[in-house]
Design a protein around this motif. Structure first.
Motif, PDB file in Angstrom:
ATOM      1  N   UNK A  49       5.761   1.308  14.078  1.00 12.56           N
ATOM      2  CA  UNK A  49       4.710   0.632  13.327  1.00 12.56           C
ATOM      3  C   UNK A  49       4.728  -0.847  13.680  1.00 12.56           C
ATOM      4  N   UNK A  50       3.559  -1.466  13.589  1.00 12.42           N
ATOM      5  CA  UNK A  50       3.471  -2.900  13.834  1.00 12.42           C
ATOM      6  C   UNK A  50       2.508  -3.524  12.837  1.00 12.42           C
ATOM      7  N   UNK A  51       2.658  -4.839  12.677  1.00 12.74           N
ATOM      8  CA  UNK A  51       1.783  -5.568  11.763  1.00 12.74           C
ATOM      9  C   UNK A  51       1.575  -6.970  12.305  1.00 12.74           C
ATOM     10  N   UNK A  52       0.320  -7.385  12.356  1.00 16.68           N
ATOM     11  CA  UNK A  52       0.011  -8.728  12.833  1.00 16.68           C
ATOM     12  C   UNK A  52       0.203  -9.745  11.714  1.00 16.68           C
ATOM     13  N   UNK A  58      -0.594  -0.890  12.663  1.00 15.65           N
ATOM     14  CA  UNK A  58      -0.728   0.302  13.501  1.00 15.65           C
ATOM     15  C   UNK A  58       0.494   1.172  13.279  1.00 15.65           C
ATOM     16  N   UNK A  59       0.317   2.461  13.443  1.00 23.99           N
ATOM     17  CA  UNK A  59       1.403   3.415  13.218  1.00 23.99           C
ATOM     18  C   UNK A  59       1.402   4.488  14.305  1.00 23.99           C
ATOM     19  N   UNK A  63       4.311   9.175  12.025  1.00 23.64           N
ATOM     20  CA  UNK A  63       4.782   8.577  10.768  1.00 23.64           C
ATOM     21  C   UNK A  63       3.649   8.207   9.822  1.00 23.64           C
ATOM     22  N   UNK A  64       2.415   8.393  10.249  1.00 20.80           N
ATOM     23  CA  UNK A  64       1.275   8.043   9.396  1.00 20.80           C
ATOM     24  C   UNK A  64       1.343   8.808   8.074  1.00 20.80           C
ATOM     25  N   UNK A  68       5.241   2.838   5.654  1.00 22.64           N
ATOM     26  CA  UNK A  68       4.306   1.746   5.375  1.00 22.64           C
ATOM     27  C   UNK A  68       4.960   0.429   5.766  1.00 22.64           C
ATOM     28  N   UNK A  69       4.386  -0.251   6.742  1.00 26.44           N
ATOM     29  CA  UNK A  69       4.950  -1.525   7.178  1.00 26.44           C
ATOM     30  C   UNK A  69       4.285  -2.662   6.416  1.00 26.44           C
TER      31      UNK A  69
END
Length: 120
Positions: A49-52, A58-59, A63-64, A68-69
């Motif tokens: 997962x990533x987060x700006x 994005x996942x 894991x979707x 939760x990131x």
């Protein structure tokens, strides 16, 4: 220099939950994307997962709906609550951050990883 320190890994039974955290410290002006990757035994490292900095996430498809990131920009932290864990979630989880130490400079950093083991 910048350090990323992960915490929260451990052993859990399938269906259980864990919460990973990562704190970035050092010469940081700002951080662009923060992310979690994992590497299972014998497999390549993959994005979980990533987060700006603006909160866009994005996942990985796997894991979707379960992970939760989120991040705290003021404290340079990123967390990953993981629910409904499966044995295939087992691996070393790495924190990643694209750090801006000063204007016009971006450096990618990795933490040392935290082990997550999900038993069946």
């Amino acid at each position: 220099q910048v350090q990323l320190v992960e915490s929260g890994g451990g052993l859990v039974q399938a269906g259980g939950s864990l919460r990973l955290s990562c704190v970035a410290s050092g010469r940081i002006s700002s951080i662009n994307t923060m992310a979690w990757y994992r590497q299972a035994p014998g497999k390549q490292r993959e994005l979980v997962a990533s987060i700006t900095s603006g909160g866009t996430t994005t996942y990985a498809d796997s894991v979707k709906g379960r992970f939760t990131i989120s991040r705290d920009n003021a404290n340079n932290t990123v967390t990953l609550p993981m629910n409904s864990l499966k044995p295939e979630d087992t691996g070393v989880y790495y924190c990643n951050a694209e750090v801006v130490p000063r204007a016009s400079t971006r450096i990618n950093y990795w933490g040392k990883g935290t082990l997550v083991t999900v038993s069946s």
